[in-house]
Write a protein that holds these residues in place. Structure first.
Motif, PDB file in Angstrom:
ATOM      1  N   HIS A  59      -1.904   5.365   2.259  1.00 23.13           N
ATOM      2  CA  HIS A  59      -0.695   4.563   2.128  1.00 23.13           C
ATOM      3  C   HIS A  59      -0.445   4.256   0.658  1.00 23.13           C
ATOM      4  CE1 HIS A  59       1.704   0.859   2.161  1.00 23.13           C
ATOM      5  NE2 HIS A  59       2.224   1.352   3.263  1.00 23.13           N
ATOM      6  N   HIS A  61       2.025   2.482  -2.384  1.00 25.62           N
ATOM      7  CA  HIS A  61       2.926   1.351  -2.583  1.00 25.62           C
ATOM      8  C   HIS A  61       4.368   1.807  -2.387  1.00 25.62           C
ATOM      9  CE1 HIS A  61       4.206  -2.524  -4.058  1.00 25.62           C
ATOM     10  NE2 HIS A  61       5.073  -1.909  -4.851  1.00 25.62           N
ATOM     11  N   ASN A  64       6.907   1.394   3.337  1.00 26.23           N
ATOM     12  CA  ASN A  64       6.912   0.165   4.122  1.00 26.23           C
ATOM     13  C   ASN A  64       7.345   0.344   5.570  1.00 26.23           C
ATOM     14  OD1 ASN A  64       6.084  -1.407   1.894  1.00 26.23           O
ATOM     15  ND2 ASN A  64       8.169  -1.343   1.102  1.00 26.23           N
ATOM     16  N   HIS A  89       5.518  -4.749   6.596  1.00 27.49           N
ATOM     17  CA  HIS A  89       5.295  -5.971   5.833  1.00 27.49           C
ATOM     18  C   HIS A  89       4.465  -7.004   6.608  1.00 27.49           C
ATOM     19  CE1 HIS A  89       8.595  -4.422   3.264  1.00 27.49           C
ATOM     20  NE2 HIS A  89       7.836  -4.953   2.324  1.00 27.49           N
ATOM     21  N   TYR A  92       0.741  -6.088   6.356  1.00 30.73           N
ATOM     22  CA  TYR A  92       0.099  -6.340   5.062  1.00 30.73           C
ATOM     23  C   TYR A  92      -0.568  -7.709   5.045  1.00 30.73           C
ATOM     24  CZ  TYR A  92       3.131  -2.460   3.554  1.00 30.73           C
ATOM     25  OH  TYR A  92       3.774  -1.265   3.438  1.00 30.73           O
ATOM     26  N   ASP A  93       0.084  -8.708   5.625  1.00 32.57           N
ATOM     27  CA  ASP A  93      -0.465 -10.058   5.646  1.00 32.57           C
ATOM     28  C   ASP A  93      -1.622 -10.200   6.638  1.00 32.57           C
ATOM     29  OD1 ASP A  93       1.457 -10.828   3.781  1.00 32.57           O
ATOM     30  OD2 ASP A  93       2.866 -11.471   5.335  1.00 32.57           O
ATOM     31  N   TYR A 121      -4.678  -2.026   8.518  1.00 29.95           N
ATOM     32  CA  TYR A 121      -4.333  -1.774   7.120  1.00 29.95           C
ATOM     33  C   TYR A 121      -5.435  -2.311   6.228  1.00 29.95           C
ATOM     34  CZ  TYR A 121      -1.674  -2.087   2.756  1.00 29.95           C
ATOM     35  OH  TYR A 121      -1.241  -1.957   1.463  1.00 29.95           O
ATOM     36  N   LYS A 123      -6.684  -2.294   2.043  1.00 30.86           N
ATOM     37  CA  LYS A 123      -6.547  -1.891   0.636  1.00 30.86           C
ATOM     38  C   LYS A 123      -7.850  -1.245   0.190  1.00 30.86           C
ATOM     39  CE  LYS A 123      -3.129  -5.253  -0.796  1.00 30.86           C
ATOM     40  NZ  LYS A 123      -2.809  -6.395  -1.651  1.00 30.86           N
TER      41      LYS A 123
END
Length: 126
Positions: A59, A61, A64, A89, A92-93, A121, A123
Protein backbone atom coordinates in the motif's frame (compact mmCIF):
# COMPACT_ATOMS: atom_id res chain seq x y z
CA UNK A 1 4.73 2.25 2.75
CA UNK A 2 2.32 -0.20 4.38
CA UNK A 3 0.72 -3.57 3.82
CA UNK A 4 -2.97 -4.16 3.36
CA UNK A 5 -4.28 -7.68 3.86
CA UNK A 6 -7.72 -8.39 2.43
CA UNK A 7 -9.43 -11.63 3.43
CA UNK A 8 -12.48 -12.50 1.36
CA UNK A 9 -14.44 -14.71 3.73
CA UNK A 10 -17.77 -15.32 2.00
CA UNK A 11 -20.71 -13.78 0.16
CA UNK A 12 -24.43 -14.25 0.62
CA UNK A 13 -27.53 -13.69 -1.47
CA UNK A 14 -25.68 -12.88 -4.69
CA UNK A 15 -28.00 -11.81 -7.48
CA UNK A 16 -28.29 -14.77 -9.83
CA UNK A 17 -27.03 -14.03 -13.36
CA UNK A 18 -27.69 -17.42 -14.98
CA UNK A 19 -31.21 -18.66 -15.62
CA UNK A 20 -30.44 -22.38 -15.36
CA UNK A 21 -27.88 -22.45 -12.55
CA UNK A 22 -26.49 -20.47 -9.66
CA UNK A 23 -23.47 -18.18 -10.03
CA UNK A 24 -19.91 -19.31 -10.65
CA UNK A 25 -18.63 -16.42 -8.56
CA UNK A 26 -15.20 -14.86 -8.37
CA UNK A 27 -13.89 -11.48 -7.21
CA UNK A 28 -11.28 -9.11 -8.61
CA UNK A 29 -9.63 -6.94 -5.95
CA UNK A 30 -7.51 -3.84 -6.51
CA UNK A 31 -6.53 -0.51 -5.04
CA UNK A 32 -6.92 2.83 -6.85
CA UNK A 33 -4.68 1.68 -9.69
CA UNK A 34 -6.10 -1.25 -11.62
CA UNK A 35 -2.75 -2.69 -12.73
CA UNK A 36 -2.30 -4.68 -9.52
CA UNK A 37 -5.52 -6.72 -9.60
CA UNK A 38 -5.76 -9.95 -7.65
CA UNK A 39 -8.47 -12.57 -8.08
CA UNK A 40 -10.18 -15.22 -5.95
CA UNK A 41 -10.81 -18.73 -7.16
CA UNK A 42 -14.12 -19.42 -8.91
CA UNK A 43 -16.79 -20.98 -6.69
CA UNK A 44 -19.09 -23.08 -8.86
CA UNK A 45 -22.89 -23.09 -8.58
CA UNK A 46 -23.38 -20.98 -5.47
CA UNK A 47 -25.12 -17.72 -4.65
CA UNK A 48 -23.61 -18.03 -1.15
CA UNK A 49 -19.95 -18.87 -1.89
CA UNK A 50 -17.26 -19.32 0.76
CA UNK A 51 -13.68 -18.39 -0.17
CA UNK A 52 -11.60 -17.77 2.99
CA UNK A 53 -8.82 -16.42 0.75
CA UNK A 54 -6.34 -13.70 1.73
CA UNK A 55 -4.53 -11.22 -0.49
CA UNK A 56 -1.70 -8.85 0.40
CA UNK A 57 -1.18 -5.48 -1.26
CA UNK A 58 1.80 -3.17 -0.92
CA UNK A 59 0.00 0.00 0.00
CA UNK A 60 1.44 3.33 -1.10
CA UNK A 61 0.51 6.73 0.32
CA UNK A 62 -2.46 8.12 -1.58
CA UNK A 63 -4.11 4.77 -2.37
CA UNK A 64 -7.23 5.36 -0.31
CA UNK A 65 -9.83 3.19 -2.03
CA UNK A 66 -10.21 -0.57 -2.19
CA UNK A 67 -12.28 -1.94 -5.08
CA UNK A 68 -13.92 -5.36 -5.33
CA UNK A 69 -15.72 -6.39 -8.51
CA UNK A 70 -17.85 -9.53 -8.17
CA UNK A 71 -18.44 -11.60 -11.32
CA UNK A 72 -20.27 -14.68 -12.52
CA UNK A 73 -17.87 -16.67 -14.69
CA UNK A 74 -19.30 -17.69 -18.06
CA UNK A 75 -17.74 -19.44 -21.05
CA UNK A 76 -18.33 -16.53 -23.44
CA UNK A 77 -18.20 -13.42 -21.23
CA UNK A 78 -18.09 -12.99 -17.46
CA UNK A 79 -21.09 -11.07 -16.10
CA UNK A 80 -20.60 -8.48 -13.40
CA UNK A 81 -22.81 -9.04 -10.36
CA UNK A 82 -21.80 -5.81 -8.64
CA UNK A 83 -19.07 -3.90 -6.82
CA UNK A 84 -17.92 -2.86 -3.39
CA UNK A 85 -15.90 0.32 -2.96
CA UNK A 86 -14.30 0.89 0.44
CA UNK A 87 -12.80 4.14 1.66
CA UNK A 88 -9.70 3.03 3.58
CA UNK A 89 -9.45 6.10 5.83
CA UNK A 90 -11.46 4.30 8.56
CA UNK A 91 -9.04 1.38 8.40
CA UNK A 92 -5.98 3.61 8.91
CA UNK A 93 -7.23 4.60 12.36
CA UNK A 94 -8.48 1.19 13.47
CA UNK A 95 -5.92 -1.08 11.77
CA UNK A 96 -8.46 -3.92 11.49
CA UNK A 97 -12.02 -4.20 10.17
CA UNK A 98 -14.17 -7.36 10.11
CA UNK A 99 -17.48 -6.50 8.46
CA UNK A 100 -20.21 -7.30 5.93
CA UNK A 101 -20.45 -4.92 2.95
CA UNK A 102 -23.32 -4.44 0.50
CA UNK A 103 -22.63 -5.33 -3.13
CA UNK A 104 -24.07 -2.62 -5.34
CA UNK A 105 -24.76 -2.39 -9.05
CA UNK A 106 -23.19 0.37 -11.16
CA UNK A 107 -25.35 3.20 -9.90
CA UNK A 108 -25.83 1.94 -6.34
CA UNK A 109 -29.59 1.58 -6.79
CA UNK A 110 -30.03 -1.77 -5.07
CA UNK A 111 -28.16 -4.49 -3.25
CA UNK A 112 -26.87 -7.47 -5.19
CA UNK A 113 -25.93 -9.39 -2.05
CA UNK A 114 -23.36 -8.96 0.69
CA UNK A 115 -19.72 -9.86 1.15
CA UNK A 116 -17.85 -10.58 4.38
CA UNK A 117 -14.35 -9.06 4.41
CA UNK A 118 -11.57 -8.83 6.95
CA UNK A 119 -9.18 -5.93 6.33
CA UNK A 120 -5.88 -5.53 8.15
CA UNK A 121 -3.61 -2.52 7.68
CA UNK A 122 -0.08 -2.30 8.99
CA UNK A 123 2.55 0.38 8.45
CA UNK A 124 5.93 -1.09 7.57
CA UNK A 125 8.92 -0.15 9.68
CA UNK A 126 11.70 1.33 7.58
Amino acid sequence: MAQLQVTVVEAKNLTQKDTLSENDAFIQIYLDEKHSKQKTTVKQDSNNPIWNESFVFNHLHGQNTLHLDIYDEDAIKDEKIGSVIIDLHHLYDKGHIDNWFDIEEKHGKKSHGQIHLILHYEKLKI
